[in-house]
Design a protein around this motif. Structure first.
Motif, PDB file in Angstrom:
ATOM      1  N   UNK A  89       0.842  -1.207   0.000  1.00  0.00           N
ATOM      2  CA  UNK A  89       0.000   0.000   0.000  1.00  0.00           C
ATOM      3  C   UNK A  89       0.874   1.253   0.000  1.00  0.00           C
ATOM      4  N   UNK A  90       2.049   1.160   0.589  1.00  0.00           N
ATOM      5  CA  UNK A  90       2.990   2.284   0.573  1.00  0.00           C
ATOM      6  C   UNK A  90       3.428   2.559  -0.863  1.00  0.00           C
ATOM      7  N   UNK A  91       3.709   1.518  -1.601  1.00  0.00           N
ATOM      8  CA  UNK A  91       4.109   1.655  -3.000  1.00  0.00           C
ATOM      9  C   UNK A  91       2.941   2.212  -3.828  1.00  0.00           C
ATOM     10  N   UNK A  92       1.722   1.895  -3.433  1.00  0.00           N
ATOM     11  CA  UNK A  92       0.546   2.392  -4.160  1.00  0.00           C
ATOM     12  C   UNK A  92       0.453   3.919  -4.124  1.00  0.00           C
ATOM     13  N   UNK A  93       1.095   4.559  -3.160  1.00  0.00           N
ATOM     14  CA  UNK A  93       1.129   6.024  -3.137  1.00  0.00           C
ATOM     15  C   UNK A  93       1.904   6.533  -4.352  1.00  0.00           C
ATOM     16  N   UNK A  94       2.953   5.853  -4.730  1.00  0.00           N
ATOM     17  CA  UNK A  94       3.714   6.246  -5.930  1.00  0.00           C
ATOM     18  C   UNK A  94       2.846   6.058  -7.173  1.00  0.00           C
ATOM     19  N   UNK A  95       2.038   5.008  -7.191  1.00  0.00           N
ATOM     20  CA  UNK A  95       1.107   4.820  -8.313  1.00  0.00           C
ATOM     21  C   UNK A  95       0.127   5.991  -8.395  1.00  0.00           C
ATOM     22  N   UNK A  96      -0.379   6.423  -7.251  1.00  0.00           N
ATOM     23  CA  UNK A  96      -1.289   7.576  -7.220  1.00  0.00           C
ATOM     24  C   UNK A  96      -0.567   8.833  -7.686  1.00  0.00           C
ATOM     25  N   UNK A  97       0.668   8.984  -7.281  1.00  0.00           N
ATOM     26  CA  UNK A  97       1.468  10.130  -7.717  1.00  0.00           C
ATOM     27  C   UNK A  97       1.625  10.131  -9.235  1.00  0.00           C
ATOM     28  N   UNK A  98       1.832   8.957  -9.796  1.00  0.00           N
ATOM     29  CA  UNK A  98       1.996   8.861 -11.251  1.00  0.00           C
ATOM     30  C   UNK A  98       0.742   9.335 -11.987  1.00  0.00           C
ATOM     31  N   UNK A  99      -0.428   8.908 -11.539  1.00  0.00           N
ATOM     32  CA  UNK A  99      -1.655   9.332 -12.218  1.00  0.00           C
ATOM     33  C   UNK A  99      -1.906  10.821 -11.992  1.00  0.00           C
ATOM     34  N   UNK A 100      -1.543  11.335 -10.830  1.00  0.00           N
ATOM     35  CA  UNK A 100      -1.695  12.766 -10.550  1.00  0.00           C
ATOM     36  C   UNK A 100      -0.790  13.597 -11.469  1.00  0.00           C
ATOM     37  N   UNK A 101       0.447  13.176 -11.597  1.00  0.00           N
ATOM     38  CA  UNK A 101       1.405  13.937 -12.404  1.00  0.00           C
ATOM     39  C   UNK A 101       1.117  13.851 -13.899  1.00  0.00           C
ATOM     40  N   UNK A 102       0.348  12.862 -14.307  1.00  0.00           N
ATOM     41  CA  UNK A 102       0.005  12.738 -15.730  1.00  0.00           C
ATOM     42  C   UNK A 102      -0.778  13.961 -16.207  1.00  0.00           C
ATOM     43  N   UNK A 103      -1.442  14.660 -15.287  1.00  0.00           N
ATOM     44  CA  UNK A 103      -2.252  15.826 -15.647  1.00  0.00           C
ATOM     45  C   UNK A 103      -1.463  17.127 -15.594  1.00  0.00           C
ATOM     46  N   UNK A 104      -0.238  17.121 -15.146  1.00  0.00           N
ATOM     47  CA  UNK A 104       0.537  18.358 -15.023  1.00  0.00           C
ATOM     48  C   UNK A 104       1.971  18.168 -15.445  1.00  0.00           C
ATOM     49  N   UNK A 105       2.548  19.233 -15.947  1.00  0.00           N
ATOM     50  CA  UNK A 105       3.921  19.138 -16.438  1.00  0.00           C
ATOM     51  C   UNK A 105       4.893  20.013 -15.666  1.00  0.00           C
ATOM     52  N   UNK A 164      11.641  13.632  -4.451  1.00  0.00           N
ATOM     53  CA  UNK A 164      12.705  13.469  -5.447  1.00  0.00           C
ATOM     54  C   UNK A 164      12.187  12.913  -6.758  1.00  0.00           C
ATOM     55  N   UNK A 165      11.213  12.019  -6.689  1.00  0.00           N
ATOM     56  CA  UNK A 165      10.640  11.454  -7.911  1.00  0.00           C
ATOM     57  C   UNK A 165       9.948  12.537  -8.734  1.00  0.00           C
ATOM     58  N   UNK A 166       9.263  13.439  -8.055  1.00  0.00           N
ATOM     59  CA  UNK A 166       8.584  14.532  -8.770  1.00  0.00           C
ATOM     60  C   UNK A 166       9.605  15.398  -9.495  1.00  0.00           C
ATOM     61  N   UNK A 167      10.661  15.771  -8.797  1.00  0.00           N
ATOM     62  CA  UNK A 167      11.693  16.625  -9.394  1.00  0.00           C
ATOM     63  C   UNK A 167      12.412  15.892 -10.524  1.00  0.00           C
ATOM     64  N   UNK A 168      12.756  14.623 -10.304  1.00  0.00           N
ATOM     65  CA  UNK A 168      13.461  13.863 -11.338  1.00  0.00           C
ATOM     66  C   UNK A 168      12.610  13.709 -12.592  1.00  0.00           C
ATOM     67  N   UNK A 169      11.308  13.493 -12.417  1.00  0.00           N
ATOM     68  CA  UNK A 169      10.418  13.324 -13.562  1.00  0.00           C
ATOM     69  C   UNK A 169      10.246  14.618 -14.331  1.00  0.00           C
ATOM     70  N   UNK A 170       9.982  15.704 -13.613  1.00  0.00           N
ATOM     71  CA  UNK A 170       9.633  16.958 -14.281  1.00  0.00           C
ATOM     72  C   UNK A 170      10.880  17.771 -14.621  1.00  0.00           C
ATOM     73  N   UNK A 171      11.539  18.330 -13.641  1.00  0.00           N
ATOM     74  CA  UNK A 171      12.715  19.170 -13.902  1.00  0.00           C
ATOM     75  C   UNK A 171      13.866  18.356 -14.484  1.00  0.00           C
ATOM     76  N   UNK A 172      14.008  17.121 -13.997  1.00  0.00           N
ATOM     77  CA  UNK A 172      15.104  16.282 -14.476  1.00  0.00           C
ATOM     78  C   UNK A 172      14.831  15.565 -15.783  1.00  0.00           C
TER      79      UNK A 172
END
Length: 190
Positions: A89-105, A164-172
């Motif tokens: 379930x902890x890992x599922x938070x990253x899955x939720x983050x992925x779907x959230x970030x799909x809508x923003x750049x 860090x995942x947010x920054x690596x995905x977007x800015x990085x």
């Protein structure tokens, strides 16, 4: 605008203003967006904005609170629908983050707001910090539910992986950032 526990209840005009401001602030940056543009996009007047929100700072705070509410609901809904159990379930938070970030750049709207306003708006900074505390608390809660030892320490570490995942995905520009975050989360859980 009247407060309801955990929610804002807005007039239709105030909701249009908040929707317009939220879109503009996230896409263009808060300091780059004037009240004239918000009024134009919302199909209203600056006077109506000030009547409903008091000031630009009041509108920014309302935007951040609404964004936090949407994000937190998104995560909780994702977790409720997820078949994951225990530590997964902890890992599922990253899955939720992925779907959230799909809508923003532009990455994290809260970090962006903090970068722009930390020296200008104490109220906005408080909202940003509450959201970051919520993320840490979410990880801690899920870890405790899974019976993991030291949920506070590990929760802080996982919140760092999350940010860090947010920054690596977007800015990085790293297309593997979220999968890397999942692997790091599982490694920390071991």
């Amino acid at each position: 605008m009247t407060a309801v526990p955990g929610r804002l209840r807005l007039t239709p005009a105030a909701q249009r203003i908040l929707d317009a401001a939220g879109e503009l602030y996230y896409d263009r940056g808060i300091t780059n967006v004037g009240m004239d543009l918000v009024a134009e996009r919302a199909g209203t007047t600056k006077k109506t904005i000030y009547d409903r929100f008091g000031s630009k700072d009041g509108l920014v705070v309302a935007y951040l609170e609404a964004r936090a509410q949407r994000w937190q609901t998104h995560v909780e809904d994702h977790l409720a629908a997820s078949p994951a159990t225990g530590a997964e379930r902890v890992v599922a938070v990253v899955d939720a983050l992925e779907t959230w970030l799909a809508a923003g750049t532009r990455g994290c709207g809260f970090v962006n707001a903090y970068a722009e306003l930390s020296t200008q708006s104490e109220m906005a900074t408080r909202v940003v910090r509450r959201e970051k505390e919520w993320v840490r608390g979410l990880y801690e809660r899920l870890l405790a539910e899974a019976g993991v030892a030291w949920p506070e320490d590990l929760g802080r570490q996982l919140a760092l992986v999350h940010e860090g995942a947010i920054v690596a995905l977007t800015a990085g520009g790293s297309p593997t950032a979220l999968e890397d975050a999942r692997r790091a989360t599982r490694a920390l859980l071991r």
